[in-house]
Design a protein around this motif. Structure first.
Motif: not given
Length: 276
Positions: A36-63
């Motif tokens: 997810d290089t368009a939205r990296a880095p994740y290191g300084n983002r909030s829990f909520q944002t990281i969860h949202q971004y990660t789950w969106e990418c996981v769902q893409w991989l499921f597809k």
């Protein structure tokens, strides 16, 4: 036969060091890597944002047909994995699985230390979550864990400055800070998948009796064990020895250039559009 690869996710390039070890140990399976290089880095983002971004990418991989996804990212594993496993998967597909890199590492890292004092180097997000302190404590209650955030290492690495003289200052700075916490530390865990690219430079600023542990081989062995213990999942994964790479940045040539440094081989990626 329908292609059902193993999905491997990272916020950027770092997960490729884990993917490299996984592919070396388990070459027969099909794989899809998403950075997810368009939205990296994740290191300084909030829990909520990281969860949202990660789950969106996981769902893409499921597809893409992946029944199993590895979060090859310490920040995502620390801040998103629990909610994904306990809440999101129930609504998506309870048969699918998402695994992280923190627990497999915590299960074995204590065996590396003779003094029972370990230093964990990671992003600000990983350190603030205290995931390693908690998880290592479950398996090795007699181990003392010292943490050190290294916020400038990932930008240096991703901007191609990691092997330049300017990086030495920040490598030395963070190592001095964590080693000042105890003179009994004998094991240093690289709790960010980017850090193997500066592993040799890290060693140059450490006493000879302190060992440096990267996660790639640990996670790969843990995945092999998981598939052996879950034959129903192992049988569902297709085995054509294929690798596909995707990035959320439309400049795939730029991704391919840097990805090669992490993966150790030529990479030809496609563009993945993540719909928010």
């Amino acid at each position: 036969m329908e292609n059902k690869p193993i999905g491997i996710f990272d916020s950027g390039y770092g997960g490729l060091t884990v993917f490299r070890s996984i592919f070396e140990q388990l070459p027969d399976y099909d794989y899809v890597y998403l950075g997810d290089t368009a939205r990296a880095p994740y290191g300084n983002r909030s829990f909520q944002t990281i969860h949202q971004y990660t789950w969106e990418c996981v769902q893409w991989l499921f597809k893409q047909g992946c029944p199993l996804v590895i979060l090859a990212c310490n920040t995502a594993s620390a801040k998103a994995l629990r909610n994904i496993q306990q809440l999101d998967l129930k609504n998506e597909d309870p048969e699918k699985r998402v695994l992280g890199v923190i627990r497999p590492t915590a299960e074995v890292i204590g065996d590396y230390s003779k003094t029972k004092q370990i230093a964990v180097l990671g992003t600000k997000g990983t350190v603030q979550s205290e995931s390693y302190v908690i998880e290592i404590g479950k398996f090795f209650p007699d181990i003392t864990v010292y943490q050190q955030a290294c916020p400038l290492w990932v930008p240096l690495i991703e901007n191609g400055e990691y092997d330049k003289p300017g990086a030495d200052y920040f490598v030395k700075k963070y190592l001095e800070e964590v080693l000042a916490k105890s003179d009994q530390i004998d094991t240093l865990l690289l709790a960010c998948t980017h850090y193997p690219l500066i592993q040799q430079k890290i060693k140059e600023y450490l006493p000879a009796d302190i060992q440096v542990v990267a996660q790639g081989d640990i996670v790969a062995q843990s995945l092999a064990d998981y598939l052996q213990r879950h034959p129903e999942m192992e049988k569902s994964i297709s085995k054509n020895k294929t690798q596909q790479f995707f990035t959320t940045t439309d400049d795939t040539a730029d991704f391919d250039h840097y990805a090669e440094l992490f993966f150790g081989a030529k990479v030809h990626s496609g563009y993945a559009e993540i719909k928010c």
